[in-house]
Scaffold this active site. Sequence first.
Site: not given
Length: 525
Positions: A290, A302, A334, A363, A461
């Site tokens: 993604h 990520d 995603e 991923d 994240h």
Amino acid sequence: MLDVMKLAVAIGAFAASATASAVAGAVDLRGGYGYGYGYGHGHGGGGHGNKTCKHKPLVNSKALQASIRAPALLNGSQTLLNFAYSYPDRNRLMGGGGHNATVKYLVSQLEALDGYYTVELQPFSAVVHAGATFSLFIDGANTSAGVFDYTGSGDVTGTLVVVANQGCELTDYPSTLSGNIALIQRGACEFGLKSAYAGASGAKGALIYNNIPGGLDGTLGVPPRPEGDYVPTLGLSQDQGAELVASIAAGTTHNATLIVDAQVENRTTHNVLATSNCGALNTTLMLGAHTDSVAAGPGINDDGSGTIGILEVAKHLAKYRVNNAVRFGFWSGEEEGDLGSNHYVDSLSPAGLADIRAYLNFDMIASPNFIHAIYDGDGSSFNESGPAGSGEIEKFFEEYFVSAGENFTATAFDGRSDYAPFIENGIPAGGTFTGAEQIKTAEEALQFGGTAGEPTDANYHGPGDTVDNLDVGAFVLHAKGIAASVAKYATSFESLPPKGLKKRSVAGGVGRKRRAGKKGRKTAI
């Protein structure tokens, strides 16, 4: 047939060190391009070789692996970081400037390979959480917290009321919640269900506290949901939550104020599809990664790592002829719930689905405190298997790590990344993963090195998910694994069960409900 917009003109290639400022016009991907509708691959048996493949040697695994090198992987990763940092939000969130520049870059790189691939853009639109400003005060004191994507907005104050169990049943929410703030433990069900149930019970807001060490944020999932609207929802650490619960049980009353301003937008974005112009289309190997990040950071592990990993393999594969067609899917959305991969699979005809012989997903393949994890295709580790053939793909990657002199472990094949729509349609699948927010165990530290008791990617994240925090050794190892898998399955699918066998390989995978999100972030599990 796919409903796609096919790129009709060639785009000049970018240098690996290109920055987003050089492609600032990428925000409107339609500008300057000619498009035509239609999916250019057609269903049917046999090969579709052309002059770009006719005189090339058959793909060779050792040679393809040898072409994957650290400088190219890092240069590609730096390019993605440059795209993110060239816009005020400093991310590559779906449909934003950094992400649109990423999409345009991928198209240019693939189109520069002398016609080896048919390259297509597949548009779709979706709601996106573009960010939030927030504050939390408990008993008047400014308190650290995390925020959940798609949280409700508002300035709300009330007494903290502890929700029973883990808040996964409406009956867990007491009547005293009306007009107050729910305090809920993470676990067992989706964050979004907890927020919606809190609102349905009359709560003004919700605080969800972690069930493992560390702070907590995540996503509630794209609204709407049938249980109701989301209330302003913030996250607390395990220690913060446990202290409050114990204090309330001892008879102390605590008041909380949540001030949340969330930005939710509808955006149009694109998948990028690249299919080799040689090899049999009715036995297509598909790979995916993604291209989008969360709002909080640039997403270079990520999943910039997976994006650049499969891009590098795609570029070097163009030197070779293949027996089976190879299609690379660069998915958008995603982070909002596997939107791009679901859109692609939902758009396929039954014949188009049947043409995909296997799907491989990559991923996060460069985590700084890495593990070498393989999706548990046969279900032997987590009792949740993929379709028939997934176990054989898992075995292939096990053999790859053994041949490289590396240890490996299994990761749950539970549908939390872009492989989900493929396995739900009976397509054998697999791939590798180096870890996200999960804490590395002492056993894993013995297997792979690194530090036990810390996340496999402490920058997951967050704004620290940059090139500086990639593990280069893991990146190269897993990218070479991508190359090895492409060489194997682009040559032959003989190691997989016969085409059309849709039963899953062990009990536990049939008919499971799709779970939103990936790697533990989108759910409370």
